[in-house]
Design an enzyme around this catalytic site. Structure first.
Site, PDB file in Angstrom:
ATOM      1  N   SER A 147       5.725   4.156  -3.944  1.00  0.00           N
ATOM      2  CA  SER A 147       5.959   5.246  -4.739  1.00  0.00           C
ATOM      3  C   SER A 147       7.037   5.299  -5.612  1.00  0.00           C
ATOM      4  CB  SER A 147       6.038   6.454  -3.914  1.00  0.00           C
ATOM      5  OG  SER A 147       5.325   6.364  -2.611  1.00  0.00           O
ATOM      6  N   GLY A 193      -3.746   6.378  -7.063  1.00  0.00           N
ATOM      7  CA  GLY A 193      -3.324   7.851  -7.331  1.00  0.00           C
ATOM      8  C   GLY A 193      -2.273   7.907  -8.172  1.00  0.00           C
ATOM      9  N   SER A 229       0.142  16.381  -4.327  1.00  0.00           N
ATOM     10  CA  SER A 229       1.582  16.419  -4.916  1.00  0.00           C
ATOM     11  C   SER A 229       1.738  15.508  -6.241  1.00  0.00           C
ATOM     12  CB  SER A 229       2.515  16.190  -3.909  1.00  0.00           C
ATOM     13  OG  SER A 229       2.623  14.824  -3.585  1.00  0.00           O
ATOM     14  N   ASP A 256       1.473   9.505   5.224  1.00  0.00           N
ATOM     15  CA  ASP A 256       0.991   8.179   4.947  1.00  0.00           C
ATOM     16  C   ASP A 256       0.998   7.390   6.430  1.00  0.00           C
ATOM     17  OD1 ASP A 256       0.053   8.324   2.578  1.00  0.00           O
ATOM     18  OD2 ASP A 256       1.865   7.344   1.569  1.00  0.00           O
ATOM     19  N   GLN A 258      -7.643  11.089  -0.036  1.00  0.00           N
ATOM     20  CA  GLN A 258      -6.769  10.044  -0.465  1.00  0.00           C
ATOM     21  C   GLN A 258      -7.517   8.822  -0.703  1.00  0.00           C
ATOM     22  OE1 GLN A 258      -3.365  10.135   2.127  1.00  0.00           O
ATOM     23  NE2 GLN A 258      -2.364  11.337   0.456  1.00  0.00           N
ATOM     24  N   ARG A 281      -9.192  10.135   4.986  1.00  0.00           N
ATOM     25  CA  ARG A 281      -8.576   9.514   5.934  1.00  0.00           C
ATOM     26  C   ARG A 281      -8.752  10.093   7.220  1.00  0.00           C
ATOM     27  NH1 ARG A 281      -2.958   7.567   2.819  1.00  0.00           N
ATOM     28  NH2 ARG A 281      -3.829   5.614   2.212  1.00  0.00           N
ATOM     29  N   LYS A 297      -3.027  -3.616  -1.746  1.00  0.00           N
ATOM     30  CA  LYS A 297      -2.749  -2.366  -2.828  1.00  0.00           C
ATOM     31  C   LYS A 297      -1.331  -2.151  -2.550  1.00  0.00           C
ATOM     32  CE  LYS A 297      -4.096   2.266  -2.976  1.00  0.00           C
ATOM     33  NZ  LYS A 297      -4.699   2.624  -4.257  1.00  0.00           N
TER      34      LYS A 297
END
Ligand code: DC
Length: 668
Positions: free
Chosen positions: A24, A96, A172, A324, A351, A355, A435
């Site tokens: 992030s 994302g 968000s 997460d 997501q 999930r 990822k």
């Protein structure tokens, strides 16, 4: 065909892990560097699928982005912060952050025409809130598949500024993308939230980082005011502007959970740098559930196993702010002796995959009851016996291309539920971890400790270098046995003196030694030497009389030989008392007693520091004289053994030395 990996359970971890850089933070920093103009150097960046996608998106837009995976740096040159290319075809994959941030970013370009494509999985992920907000600012969208979904063409004309409202309830990232892009608007932007709640820590992260890059963004909780950057003038900052990416707190959650699953200790390095990520609070969840203890060592955190508490009631945890990490706890809930309700996770249905549904589906293979609510999961695990019956064969866990499902269930699979080390969980498509953490399975492999081995740590050094306090503290933290060999020499010196034997009479020493009856007993985790069955009190062996004489006795070959076999026998003593290892401190442990110790450390400090330390302890000690004797004696002189780790503690605090010592132990 997707590959699969069997998770090999183990009994105990003893790991020291440096999590990769935060995804992030890395992806926000790249966008902010592009917007800020000038030259930016990102250090400690994450190199993973999602960050490479972001870098490629920026390159397609004409920014100069230079990646150095070995150095973990990303350099971004963005001239004046404007988007160089007015046309581009961009693929955001299933990232994302790239999807939302790049969509918002390109809207800044006057006269831009872009094609934004993605992986199929992204077609289902939300973007509408952002699309509506950008439309209200003049962007035009042409959807190539479903309305308000990837892929699409976008015609851009810059952001006008003024008031804009956004429904970022589904993600968000849409709000974060819009806030960052707003710095390039023609006039101040007021972004108003409409719709559902958003994951606040991520928005706070965006705002803190914007501020760091010289942008202004203020909020009253429902609306955000963003000041436009000064057109064409990069913010005042050194060139290159250097930005350090903090470690990934979500990645840390896996190794923070591992000790609870397999027992042992795991050090997570640089965890103290995780200040922007809400997920760093996951450790508090583990602690509050009684699943782990944690100790912060100047920024490195050590997480320890604890016996699981049995709770009669269902335990409820709200993961909205740290969503997460809900998968990390959910996956291991199958091993817990209580029911768990996880709430606040509705948005994670949109997501990488749904999930909530995916985790529920996989957990049903291992749990008695798993109920799914809209934004919650209720998990009632089997008893161990029932789980054993269920897990007769290896069970395949589907990962749905979701890296977090792969990593979370891999941690659960490390539990040695059958007690024979045989595998009971297989993870489908393990490569999906790339990822965010391509080396995850390799790092997990190194965390396994050979549990049959009794680990020996030798800590040597002169008087008052801090050996005792550091060895004691590290033993306490690692739950190792502590052995202070100085007390062995002191006790023997005391015994000989009590028998009227002086160090100058070697023959008398030799014959008196054979009559000394020494043994060992435990005081907590400290192994104490006994003389005729009793521990000689400190007041008798730590006084100036003994300080003056002990080095003389310690220089006698017969005395050293007598204690050598005793000290070597301490390994068996520790093992038979259930310890996993011991820290033995002294003068010749790494050179003579255990030259093949698993870890050998030599502490040193300059004379002034040592004298000051003794003075502070209120002890009068003939350090200099003792050290001289210890260093120059013929048998087993005080030396830093070849290959030992030397730590000069002169300018270090005790906790810094403890932290360094623990790192060396856990990494050797
Ligand atoms: O660590 P200490 O100051 O309590 O040690 C007392 C003395 O014992 C020291 O001056 C030297 C001797 N000693 C030794 O020769 N070898 C050891 N392994 C430990 C102590």
């Amino acid at each position: 065909m997707n590959s699969e990996i069997s998770i090999k359970p183990f009994r105990e971890c003893r790991a020291s892990v440096t999590p990769p850089g935060s995804k992030s933070v890395t992806n926000r920093a790249m966008v902010l560097a592009a917007l800020a103009g000038g030259h930016t150097l990102l250090e400690g960046a994450l190199f993973s699928r999602d960050t490479l996608i972001m870098a490629e998106c920026l390159q397609k837009l004409g920014y100069m982005v230079k990646l150095d995976e070995n150095e973990r740096t990303v350099e971004i040159d963005s001239a004046f912060g404007c988007i160089p290319n007015s046309e581009a075809e961009i693929n955001v994959g299933n990232a994302g952050t790239a999807a939302r941030f790049i969509t918002a970013l390109v809207a800044l370009r006057k006269g831009g025409r872009y094609l934004l494509n993605s992986d199929d999985a992204m077609y289902a992920r939300p973007i509408k809130g952002l699309v509506d907000a950008l439309k209200s600012q003049g962007a035009e969208f042409e959807f190539l598949g479903e309305e308000n979904r990837f892929p699409f063409r976008i015609k851009t004309s810059g952001l006008r500024g003024g008031e804009v409202s956004i429904d970022a309830g589904e993600s968000s990232q849409m709000l974060s993308g819009l806030l960052m892009a707003s710095v390039g608007a023609s006039s101040p932007m007021t972004v108003k939230l409409s719709g559902g709640t958003v994951s606040k820590p991520f928005v706070s992260m965006t705002m803190s980082m914007m501020e760091h890059f010289g942008f202004k963004c203020e909020t009253d909780g429902t609306s955000y005011k963003v000041a436009p950057r000064k057109a064409g003038i990069p913010p005042m900052s050194p060139s290159p502007r250097v930005y350090r990416i903090e470690p990934d707190a979500t990645a840390a959650s896996y190794f923070a959970t591992l000790p609870a699953v397999v027992s042992g200790v795991c050090q997570i390095k640089n965890f103290g740098e995780c200040v922007l990520q809400g997920d760093s609070a996951y450790i508090e969840v583990l602690k509050s559930l009684g699943l782990a203890d944690a100790e912060n060592m100047d920024g490195n955190i050590l997480v320890f196993s604890k016996d699981f508490p049995v709770r009669p009631e269902t335990v409820e945890v709200d993961f909205n702010d740290i969503s997460d990490t809900f998968l990390t706890l959910a996956a291991v809930s199958m091993l817990l002796p209580f029911n768990l309700r996880i709430t606040g996770i509705g948005h994670t249905r949109r997501q990488e995959t749904d999930r909530v549904a995916a985790v529920a589906r996989e957990l049903r293979k291992f749990c008695e009851t798993v109920e799914e609510g809209d934004g919650e999961l209720f998990i009632a695990p089997y008893t161990r016996g029932e789980l054993l019956k269920k897990a007769k064969a290896e069970t395949l866990v589907h990962t749905y291309g979701d890296h977090r499902i792969a990593m979370s269930f891999a941690i659960a699979g490390c539990a040695d539920i059958r007690g024979d080390g045989s595998s009971w969980i297989r993870i489908e498509d393990p490569e999906c971890v790339s990822k965010t953490w391509g080396e995850f399975f390799e790092v997990l492999y190194t965390a396994r400790k050979d549990s049959k081995k009794f680990r020996i740590v030798a800590v040597d050094g002169g008087a008052a270098v801090g050996k005792s306090s550091v060895s004691r503290e590290c033993s306490r933290i690692l739950r190792y046995m502590h052995v202070d060999t100085g007390s062995h020499y002191r006790t023997v010196a005391y015994g000989l003196l009590e028998n009227g034997v002086d160090a100058s009479d070697k023959a008398a020493v030799a014959s008196a030694l054979s009559k000394l009856k020494i043994g060992a007993m435990l005081d907590g985790n400290s192994a104490k030497i006994t003389l005729s069955g009793n521990v000689v009190p400190d007041s008798e062996i730590r006084n100036e009389r003994i300080n003056m004489k002990v080095a003389e006795f310690a220089a006698i070959a017969e005395v050293r030989e007598f204690l050598k076999s005793y000290q070597r026998s301490m390994a068996d003593f520790g093992r038979s008392n259930g310890f996993e290892g011991m820290i033995m401190e002294g003068r010749d442990i790494g050179s003579v007693i255990f030259p093949d110790a698993d870890t050998r450390i030599f502490l040193d400090a300059d004379e002034a520091t040592r004298a000051a330390r003794r003075a502070k302890e209120g002890i009068s000690d003939s350090i200099k004289k003792r050290d001289e004797l210890d260093r120059t004696r013929k048998t087993a002189p005080l030396v830093c053994p070849d290959g030992a780790e030397l730590i000069d503690t002169s300018n270090m605090t005790k906790s810094e030395v403890v932290r360094k010592t623990l790192s060396i132990i856990l990494e050797s």
